[in-house]
Design an enzyme around this catalytic site. Structure first.
Site, short mmCIF file in Angstrom:
data_model
loop_
_atom_site.label_atom_id
_atom_site.label_comp_id
_atom_site.label_asym_id
_atom_site.label_seq_id
_atom_site.Cartn_x
_atom_site.Cartn_y
_atom_site.Cartn_z
N HIS A 65 28.12 43.06 -14.32
CA HIS A 65 26.72 43.11 -14.75
C HIS A 65 26.17 44.50 -14.46
O HIS A 65 26.54 45.14 -13.49
CB HIS A 65 25.88 42.07 -13.98
CG HIS A 65 24.60 41.75 -14.65
ND1 HIS A 65 23.47 42.51 -14.49
CD2 HIS A 65 24.26 40.76 -15.52
CE1 HIS A 65 22.50 42.00 -15.21
NE2 HIS A 65 22.94 40.95 -15.85
N ASP A 112 27.08 34.00 -17.65
CA ASP A 112 27.88 33.46 -18.77
C ASP A 112 29.20 32.85 -18.33
O ASP A 112 29.92 32.29 -19.15
CB ASP A 112 28.15 34.59 -19.77
CG ASP A 112 26.85 35.06 -20.40
OD1 ASP A 112 26.53 36.26 -20.30
OD2 ASP A 112 26.14 34.22 -20.97
C1 SDX Z 1 24.37 39.27 -19.96
O1 SDX Z 1 21.36 42.98 -18.75
C2 SDX Z 1 21.22 41.75 -18.52
O2 SDX Z 1 20.39 41.34 -17.72
C3 SDX Z 1 22.10 40.84 -19.34
C4 SDX Z 1 22.03 39.35 -19.00
C5 SDX Z 1 20.69 38.76 -19.33
O3 SDX Z 1 20.34 37.72 -18.74
O4 SDX Z 1 20.02 39.28 -20.27
O5 SDX Z 1 22.32 39.17 -17.63
C6 SDX Z 1 23.06 38.56 -19.83
O6 SDX Z 1 24.55 39.99 -20.90
C7 SDX Z 1 25.38 39.12 -18.86
C8 SDX Z 1 26.65 40.03 -19.08
C9 SDX Z 1 27.58 39.29 -20.07
N1 SDX Z 1 28.69 40.19 -20.46
C10 SDX Z 1 29.95 39.94 -20.07
O7 SDX Z 1 30.27 39.07 -19.25
C11 SDX Z 1 30.97 40.85 -20.72
C12 SDX Z 1 31.94 41.41 -19.66
N2 SDX Z 1 31.19 42.33 -18.79
C13 SDX Z 1 31.25 43.73 -19.14
O8 SDX Z 1 31.33 44.04 -20.47
C14 SDX Z 1 30.27 44.56 -18.31
O9 SDX Z 1 30.38 44.14 -17.01
C15 SDX Z 1 28.79 44.58 -18.69
C16 SDX Z 1 28.58 44.93 -20.13
C17 SDX Z 1 28.17 43.26 -18.42
C18 SDX Z 1 28.12 45.63 -17.81
O10 SDX Z 1 28.64 46.86 -18.21
P1 SDX Z 1 28.13 48.24 -17.50
O11 SDX Z 1 27.01 48.00 -16.59
O12 SDX Z 1 27.96 49.24 -18.57
O13 SDX Z 1 29.33 48.56 -16.56
P2 SDX Z 1 30.58 49.39 -17.03
O14 SDX Z 1 31.04 48.90 -18.37
O15 SDX Z 1 30.26 50.82 -16.85
O16 SDX Z 1 31.65 48.88 -15.98
C19 SDX Z 1 31.76 49.53 -14.72
C20 SDX Z 1 33.26 49.51 -14.42
C21 SDX Z 1 34.10 50.06 -15.57
O17 SDX Z 1 35.25 50.60 -15.00
P3 SDX Z 1 35.30 52.26 -14.84
O18 SDX Z 1 35.07 52.84 -16.22
O19 SDX Z 1 34.18 52.58 -13.86
O20 SDX Z 1 36.70 52.55 -14.30
O21 SDX Z 1 33.69 48.14 -14.26
C22 SDX Z 1 34.63 47.81 -15.25
C23 SDX Z 1 34.52 48.84 -16.36
O22 SDX Z 1 35.76 49.03 -17.02
N3 SDX Z 1 34.26 46.48 -15.75
C24 SDX Z 1 35.10 45.49 -15.98
C25 SDX Z 1 34.30 44.41 -16.40
N4 SDX Z 1 33.03 44.79 -16.39
C26 SDX Z 1 33.01 46.06 -16.00
N5 SDX Z 1 36.46 45.42 -15.90
C27 SDX Z 1 37.00 44.22 -16.23
N6 SDX Z 1 36.31 43.13 -16.63
C28 SDX Z 1 34.95 43.20 -16.72
N7 SDX Z 1 34.24 42.14 -17.10
#
Ligand code: SDX
Length: 430
Positions: A307, A365
């Site tokens: 998140h 989720d």
């Molecule tokens: C919702 O914003 C909100 O409030 C949203 C929400 C709401 O109520 O409105 O809470 C609802 O959208 C919840 C999130 C649902 N999405 C998912 O579950 C999809 C999987 N999660 C990721 O795509 C990700 O965690 C996000 C999109 C939720 C957050 O992405 P960020 O904040 O941009 O973080 P990032 O992509 O920069 O990740 C940081 C690091 C990265 O690694 P590095 O590049 O630093 O090496 O963490 C890794 C990412 O690769 N990472 C994950 C991961 N999520 C982040 N690695 C593996 N699996 C994951 N799920």
């Protein structure tokens, strides 16, 4: 008089004092509105990871503590003591309602649950296998073609009616999208049912026999809706605010929010998460997927994990997990393989140094799809249910934006890294 707090920024050897704004709770914010005019520099923040877009009094999240408050009330207390419609009142008007206020609000919403009969024709234009989110984006946007008496954003009465209409009609439209996808007749809302029960009945009732809403399912649906109601300036809420900042009508703004919510990185994650759990299939295949999630060269991510704000447990995921156990046990499906895979995946991930170091925890989720599937919904209906639930957050934030004296059209700047000015070259010379 407390000394005004400022932040000092030095640009090209010159120092600038910028006001430091203090919230009720949470980090201070540097007010950079004068920065470009005084120092001729922009700030750069793709994805707005460190940028506050507005002042708001509606929802507060503490990502480190894993706290979520609606108008100051912790989500755990609301989930245990309140219900979705009372939460809608709280988010819209800022206070918990009295008995009389709640009765009046309930009546106003209930009386708006039907859609214009001609809107039924819209559905016939879609393929039966259209994703319900595609249908909802189209039909909600088309509401501005029907409800002309509530599109003037400068009229407080019209803003109020539009808000009530969307909270009331989104379940009806989502249920119609579901029925249409199955070739079943639409089911009209009923005024004697509560909000969640009405939605379940519109989805699962058929003309050929009575449908009695299970109190267990109705309570679980109501709680799922409460947990999804609002969440600060998430992507879809920011989309609604940005659309609203141009003066677009409320139905168009919410349709834009639905479109943004659909993405798998946002509201589409509940569908993607359940599909991922099904693909994993059995507990022994979990390590293979954990490995893929950690592989930089593999685009696979653990859906339902991570998140932007929560760097601790998403408090909603905790409540959702309790609900999953409760609902599946009451439905007699607690040996559900998907639930077992989800619990084991959570356990393994939370012990893995990759997820610990990156502070990746289950989000809202991760468990919601398991409950919705057990209730009988196809995965394609998971995000529409999120959209129904979030509509109150979208309209509450949209109303707050319009009432904000600082409100102006949103128009971010950019860092141009393209070609310098150059002259056109005739094709004969290329
Ligand atoms: C919702 O914003 C909100 O409030 C949203 C929400 C709401 O109520 O409105 O809470 C609802 O959208 C919840 C999130 C649902 N999405 C998912 O579950 C999809 C999987 N999660 C990721 O795509 C990700 O965690 C996000 C999109 C939720 C957050 O992405 P960020 O904040 O941009 O973080 P990032 O992509 O920069 O990740 C940081 C690091 C990265 O690694 P590095 O590049 O630093 O090496 O963490 C890794 C990412 O690769 N990472 C994950 C991961 N999520 C982040 N690695 C593996 N699996 C994951 N799920």
């Amino acid at each position: 008089m407390a000394e005004a707090k400022t932040a000092k920024v030095t640009v090209k050897g010159k120092e600038y004092d910028l006001p430091l704004l203090s919230p009720t709770v949470g980090p201070d914010a540097i007010d950079i509105r004068k920065l470009y005019g005084e120092a001729d520099v922009f700030t750069f923040d793709p994805g707005f990871t460190s940028t506050a877009s507005c002042e708001s009094t509606i929802t507060y999240i503490d990502g480190d503590k894993g706290e979520l408050w609606y108008r100051g009330y912790p989500i755990e207390q609301l989930a245990a003591n309140s219900n979705y419609l009372e939460t809608c009142y709280l988010l819209l008007y800022g206070e918990l309602p009295s008995r009389e206020q709640m009765a009046d609000f309930h009546k106003r919403v209930t009386r708006h649950t039907m859609v214009h009969e001609q809107m039924h024709n819209f559905f016939r234009g879609f393929r039966r296998d259209a994703h319900p989110m595609a249908t909802m984006v189209g039909v909600v946007g088309a509401m501005s073609a029907f409800y002309h008496d509530s599109v003037d954003i400068n009229d407080p009465w019209q803003r109020e009616v539009a808000s009530i209409r969307m909270i009331a009609k989104l379940p009806t439209i989502a249920a119609m999208a579901y029925k249409y996808s199955m070739g079943q007749p639409f089911v009209y809302p009923r005024n004697d049912l509560d909000y969640a029960s009405n939605f379940l009945r519109m989805c699962f009732a058929v003309p050929t026999e009575d449908y009695v809403v299970s109190p267990v399912l109705s309570k679980a649906m109501d709680r799922i809706m409460m947990l999804h109601a609002d969440h600060e300036q998430n992507a879809s809420t920011s989309t609604v605010r940005l659309a609203g900042s141009s003066g677009a009508n409320p139905f168009a703004c919410v349709a834009a929010g639905i479109a943004c919510l659909w993405g798998p990185a946002h509201g589409g994650a509940n569908q993607a998460c359940l599909e991922m759990l099904r693909e994993i299939g059995t507990v022994d295949r979990i390590p293979e997927f954990i490995k893929r999630a950690k592989d930089k060269d593999d685009s696979f991510r653990l859906m339902g994990f991570g998140h932007r704000v929560y760097k601790n447990f998403d408090p909603r995921a905790k409540v959702m997990k309790e609900s999953a156990d409760e609902v599946l046990a009451l439905l007699g499906v607690d040996d559900n393989e998907t639930l077992q895979v989800a619990k084991e995946l959570e356990r393994i991930a939370l012990e893995d140094e990759y997820f610990v170091e990156k502070k990746l925890y289950p989000n809202v989720d991760f468990y919601s799809g398991i409950i919705l599937e057990a209730m009988g919904f196809p995965t394609s209906m998971f995000t529409p249910i999120f959209a129904i639930s979030r509509t109150v957050g979208w309209v509450a934030q949209w109303k707050e934006m319009l009432a904000d004296p600082q409100n102006k059209i949103g128009r971010p700047r950019q860092l141009y890294v393209g070609a310098l000015r150059r002259d056109y070259l005739a094709i004969s010379k290329r």
